[in-house]
Design a protein around this motif. Structure first.
Motif, PDB file in Angstrom:
ATOM      1  N   GLY A  78       0.785  -1.228   0.000  1.00 31.38           N
ATOM      2  CA  GLY A  78       0.000   0.000   0.000  1.00 31.38           C
ATOM      3  C   GLY A  78       0.813   1.271   0.000  1.00 31.38           C
ATOM      4  N   GLY A  79       2.089   1.198  -0.371  1.00 27.56           N
ATOM      5  CA  GLY A  79       2.929   2.388  -0.380  1.00 27.56           C
ATOM      6  C   GLY A  79       3.470   2.775   0.978  1.00 27.56           C
ATOM      7  N   MET A  80       3.325   1.908   1.970  1.00 30.34           N
ATOM      8  CA  MET A  80       3.815   2.196   3.311  1.00 30.34           C
ATOM      9  C   MET A  80       5.236   1.665   3.490  1.00 30.34           C
ATOM     10  SD  MET A  80       1.609   3.953   5.021  1.00 30.34           S
ATOM     11  CE  MET A  80       2.148   3.705   6.726  1.00 30.34           C
ATOM     12  N   PRO A  81       6.018   2.327   4.347  1.00 31.98           N
ATOM     13  CA  PRO A  81       7.381   1.865   4.602  1.00 31.98           C
ATOM     14  C   PRO A  81       7.397   0.615   5.472  1.00 31.98           C
ATOM     15  CG  PRO A  81       6.860   3.712   6.028  1.00 31.98           C
ATOM     16  CD  PRO A  81       5.697   3.553   5.093  1.00 31.98           C
ATOM     17  N   ASP A  82       8.525  -0.032   5.495  1.00 26.02           N
ATOM     18  CA  ASP A  82       8.693  -1.251   6.285  1.00 26.02           C
ATOM     19  C   ASP A  82       9.018  -0.888   7.723  1.00 26.02           C
ATOM     20  OD1 ASP A  82       8.886  -3.872   6.997  1.00 26.02           O
ATOM     21  OD2 ASP A  82      10.871  -4.199   6.114  1.00 26.02           O
ATOM     22  N   GLN A  83       8.074  -0.211   8.380  1.00 26.41           N
ATOM     23  CA  GLN A  83       8.276   0.221   9.766  1.00 26.41           C
ATOM     24  C   GLN A  83       6.929   0.469  10.432  1.00 26.41           C
ATOM     25  OE1 GLN A  83      10.633   3.705   8.906  1.00 26.41           O
ATOM     26  NE2 GLN A  83       8.870   5.070   9.045  1.00 26.41           N
ATOM     27  N   ALA A  84       6.956   0.529  11.741  1.00 27.57           N
ATOM     28  CA  ALA A  84       5.736   0.767  12.505  1.00 27.57           C
ATOM     29  C   ALA A  84       5.317   2.231  12.423  1.00 27.57           C
ATOM     30  CB  ALA A  84       5.948   0.371  13.960  1.00 27.57           C
ATOM     31  N   VAL A  85       3.999   2.456  12.519  1.00 30.94           N
ATOM     32  CA  VAL A  85       3.422   3.791  12.463  1.00 30.94           C
ATOM     33  C   VAL A  85       2.364   3.893  13.553  1.00 30.94           C
ATOM     34  CG1 VAL A  85       2.115   5.432  11.063  1.00 30.94           C
ATOM     35  CG2 VAL A  85       3.859   3.997   9.990  1.00 30.94           C
ATOM     36  N   ASP A  86       2.312   5.031  14.228  1.00 34.24           N
ATOM     37  CA  ASP A  86       1.276   5.268  15.232  1.00 34.24           C
ATOM     38  C   ASP A  86       0.034   5.861  14.581  1.00 34.24           C
ATOM     39  OD1 ASP A  86       2.856   4.343  17.268  1.00 34.24           O
ATOM     40  OD2 ASP A  86       3.564   6.322  17.883  1.00 34.24           O
ATOM     41  N   ASP A 111       3.537  -6.133   9.084  1.00 33.72           N
ATOM     42  CA  ASP A 111       3.024  -7.490   9.287  1.00 33.72           C
ATOM     43  C   ASP A 111       1.508  -7.546   9.163  1.00 33.72           C
ATOM     44  OD1 ASP A 111       5.577  -8.402   9.661  1.00 33.72           O
ATOM     45  OD2 ASP A 111       5.446  -8.532  11.847  1.00 33.72           O
ATOM     46  N   ASP A 112       0.831  -6.436   9.433  1.00 28.19           N
ATOM     47  CA  ASP A 112      -0.624  -6.359   9.338  1.00 28.19           C
ATOM     48  C   ASP A 112      -1.076  -5.455   8.196  1.00 28.19           C
ATOM     49  OD1 ASP A 112      -1.194  -8.004  11.601  1.00 28.19           O
ATOM     50  OD2 ASP A 112      -0.615  -6.341  12.893  1.00 28.19           O
ATOM     51  N   ALA A 113      -0.202  -5.229   7.223  1.00 29.38           N
ATOM     52  CA  ALA A 113      -0.514  -4.343   6.092  1.00 29.38           C
ATOM     53  C   ALA A 113      -0.913  -2.946   6.567  1.00 29.38           C
ATOM     54  CB  ALA A 113      -1.603  -4.937   5.203  1.00 29.38           C
ATOM     55  N   HIS A 114      -0.376  -2.540   7.729  1.00 32.66           N
ATOM     56  CA  HIS A 114      -0.697  -1.245   8.319  1.00 32.66           C
ATOM     57  C   HIS A 114      -2.208  -1.049   8.482  1.00 32.66           C
ATOM     58  CE1 HIS A 114       3.542  -0.440   7.196  1.00 32.66           C
ATOM     59  NE2 HIS A 114       3.507   0.338   8.273  1.00 32.66           N
ATOM     60  N   THR A 115      -2.892  -2.133   8.880  1.00 33.92           N
ATOM     61  CA  THR A 115      -4.312  -2.023   9.205  1.00 33.92           C
ATOM     62  C   THR A 115      -4.472  -1.787  10.699  1.00 33.92           C
ATOM     63  OG1 THR A 115      -4.538  -4.420   9.495  1.00 33.92           O
ATOM     64  CG2 THR A 115      -4.999  -3.524   7.314  1.00 33.92           C
ATOM     65  N   VAL A 116      -5.628  -1.249  11.053  1.00 33.62           N
ATOM     66  CA  VAL A 116      -5.925  -0.929  12.450  1.00 33.62           C
ATOM     67  C   VAL A 116      -7.269  -1.543  12.793  1.00 33.62           C
ATOM     68  CG1 VAL A 116      -6.303   0.909  14.127  1.00 33.62           C
ATOM     69  CG2 VAL A 116      -4.640   1.241  12.276  1.00 33.62           C
ATOM     70  N   HIS A 117      -7.316  -2.301  13.891  1.00 29.45           N
ATOM     71  CA  HIS A 117      -8.571  -2.835  14.434  1.00 29.45           C
ATOM     72  C   HIS A 117      -8.667  -2.372  15.887  1.00 29.45           C
ATOM     73  CE1 HIS A 117      -7.809  -5.577  11.054  1.00 29.45           C
ATOM     74  NE2 HIS A 117      -9.085  -5.898  11.083  1.00 29.45           N
ATOM     75  N   ILE A 118      -9.545  -1.429  16.144  1.00 25.81           N
ATOM     76  CA  ILE A 118      -9.726  -0.876  17.480  1.00 25.81           C
ATOM     77  C   ILE A 118     -11.031  -1.404  18.064  1.00 25.81           C
ATOM     78  CG2 ILE A 118     -10.051   1.224  18.850  1.00 25.81           C
ATOM     79  CD1 ILE A 118      -7.250   0.951  17.640  1.00 25.81           C
ATOM     80  N   GLU A 119     -10.984  -1.952  19.262  1.00 22.52           N
ATOM     81  CA  GLU A 119     -12.210  -2.268  19.998  1.00 22.52           C
ATOM     82  C   GLU A 119     -12.503  -1.080  20.917  1.00 22.52           C
ATOM     83  OE1 GLU A 119     -10.980  -6.274  21.500  1.00 22.52           O
ATOM     84  OE2 GLU A 119     -12.922  -6.864  20.640  1.00 22.52           O
TER      85      GLU A 119
END
Length: 515
Positions: A78-86, A111-119
């Motif tokens: 998705g054009g994201m870098p190979d690093q964590a993002v907040d 590792d999660d395709a920079h997806t976010v799942h918030i409960e």
């Protein structure tokens, strides 16, 4: 969307415009958590795939997004870098977020395709909420969601729609655009969210990549392509969704560890793991549904006060292989032993007034051939007859059972009979089958074989093959099902109409047509 082929350039331009509009209309986040930015944020708008919510209960709901400034990048990242993002998130009862009910920061990465799942927790029962995400200076579009009434609460109305089968190549998402304008508590999507094929289609919307997908990057790109559609984004942003997959999220007519027409293999196991991982990454599912290798626990229950209970089934991961000669074998299973026991226990103990089985493939008997011999689908419940009849017999003891179904790209209304071979036997439940959003193209009202189906299956009361969704309104006295359809999907902009309306009275199985 226009009738020209989609390109990565067009996707990026549309996504950037959407993100800029969201940022321009948003209140800045000045909280300490938002001010702290320990990890680099994307330089261009990452919210090209919109936002979504799902699986609500009375105090919480799942909030979803994916960071993808280049959603169709060939590596699937998705054009994201190979690093964590907040990623910061907020949920509030007012659309201006003057008093957020809850907020926080999640860290996502490759590792999660920079997806976010918030409960999002600590919410009020039966309340409307607005939510959004932020990373760096980029703020997502605002989504709207709703919690369910408290367990046992008396509820006067539950409105939901169900739909399925939205091939990107077969048509425009006009019905999804109309869906976004409805007044609903929930959307239930019953499978075939994506198609794995390399089809070009005739609507100017070819699949990217231009071949059948088999690996994790391919499935990620395919999900991203579908989610670039702004009409689909609007439908996700309007209400919470409850989703289940069918077959095309992986491969046509797969069954447990068997590819269609094939044998188990390490290659298919890897493909299944990739497909289910990408599916979870792109759906508003709870962490409890996060896959483990090739397995994803999908069946679950949602409760809407005393009025309704929705049992979401999985008819792919545990089924025996399709086999026409063995359809009456009493040991054949579509659900698998564990899921079947869970379902029968849930039906035995449900306190709800309306009890819904949300599932993928045709439940009732459906004979396609005139006279004898008979002909049945080997991918539907007819190929697992003993288990279908066992579930049907349990439904007979439940208050107001209704089965909702996708898969077949057609609208049906069916009386579920105590004995399908005896039209005079009792009607014990109702099956409502919804057409596709787009799969199969524009569709038609009837096929030549429909007259045979109606003659051979007198429990089938209605068939129509145009495109759309089914809107349902449940009250303590009745269930109203409106079959909402569009005249075409080959070009955008078709109006939507109420093709047919049926009601089910409390305590009386079987749907009755309304003028």
């Amino acid at each position: 969307m226009p009738d020209t082929p989609i390109t990565r350039r067009r996707v990026l331009a549309g996504g950037a415009a959407l993100g800029a509009a969201a940022l321009a209309g948003a209140t800045p986040w000045n909280t300490p958590a938002a001010a702290a930015a320990p990890r680099p944020a994307p330089r261009t708008d990452p919210f090209t795939l919109g936002v979504a919510s799902g699986d609500p209960d009375h105090t919480s709901v799942v909030l979803w997004t994916r960071l993808a400034p280049d959603p169709l990048a060939p590596d699937g990242r998705g054009g994201m870098p190979d690093q964590a993002v907040d990623v910061h998130w907020q949920i509030a009862e007012d659309e201006h977020f003057t008093r957020p009910t809850a907020s926080g920061t999640a860290t996502t990465g490759p590792d999660d395709a920079h997806t976010v799942h918030i409960e999002a927790r600590g919410l009020r029962p039966g309340a409307h909420y607005h939510y959004r995400f932020r990373t760096g200076t980029h703020i997502s579009p605002v989504g709207r969601t709703r919690t369910t009434p408290a367990p046992g609460a008396r509820t006067d109305r539950f409105a939901f729609a169900f739909a399925s089968c939205q091939s990107f190549t077969h048509g425009h998402y006009t019905a999804q655009r109309h869906l976004a304008d409805e007044d609903l508590d929930l959307v239930a999507f019953l499978g075939d969210y994506i198609y794995e094929t390399g089809e070009t289609g005739t609507a100017g919307r070819p699949h990217i990549p231009a071949h059948e997908v088999h690996d994790l990057p391919g499935y990620r790109i395919r999900h991203a392509q579908y989610k670039t559609d702004t009409d689909l984004q609007a439908a996700h942003a309007a209400f919470p969704w409850a989703v289940v997959f069918d077959d095309h999220e992986l491969e046509n007519n797969w069954a447990d560890d068997h590819p269609h027409g094939g044998q188990p293999s390490p290659e298919f196991t890897r493909r299944r793991a990739a497909a289910l991982k990408a599916y979870y990454e792109h759906m508003p599912l709870r962490p409890a549904q996060r896959p483990h290798g090739p397995d994803l626990h999908l069946y679950r229950t949602l409760t809407f006060g005393r009025l309704a209970r929705l049992h979401l089934l999985d008819t792919r991961q545990y089924r025996d292989v399709q086999s026409t000669p063995d359809r009456e074998d009493p040991d054949r299973t579509l659900l698998g032993a564990e899921q079947k026991n869970w379902l029968l226990d849930a039906l035995a103990t449900t306190p709800a007034q309306w009890n819904i089985l949300a599932q993928q493939v045709f439940f009732s008997q459906r004979d396609f051939a005139a006279g004898t011999p008979r002909s049945f689908s080997d991918d539907a419940w007819d190929n697992y007859k003993a288990e279908r009849d066992q579930v049907r017999d349990h439904l007979a003891g439940v208050r107001n059972p209704v089965v909702i179904t996708g898969d077949v790209h057609a609208n049906y209304v069916v009386d579920i009979k105590a004995d399908f071979d005896d039209p005079a036997s009792a009607t014990v439940a109702t099956e409502l089958v919804g057409t596709s959003f787009t799969s199969g193209g524009d569709g038609t009202h009837h096929n030549p074989g429909d007259a045979v189906q109606l003659a051979e299956n007198p429990h089938i009361k209605f068939i129509d093959r145009t495109r759309g969704y089914v809107r349902n309104t449940l009250t303590p006295t009745h269930w109203q099902a409106d079959y909402r359809t569009v005249e075409r999907v080959s070009t955008p902009g078709a109006p939507i109409t109420d093709l047919a309306r049926f009601t089910i009275a409390d305590g009386t199985p079987g749907a009755v047509p309304q003028a």
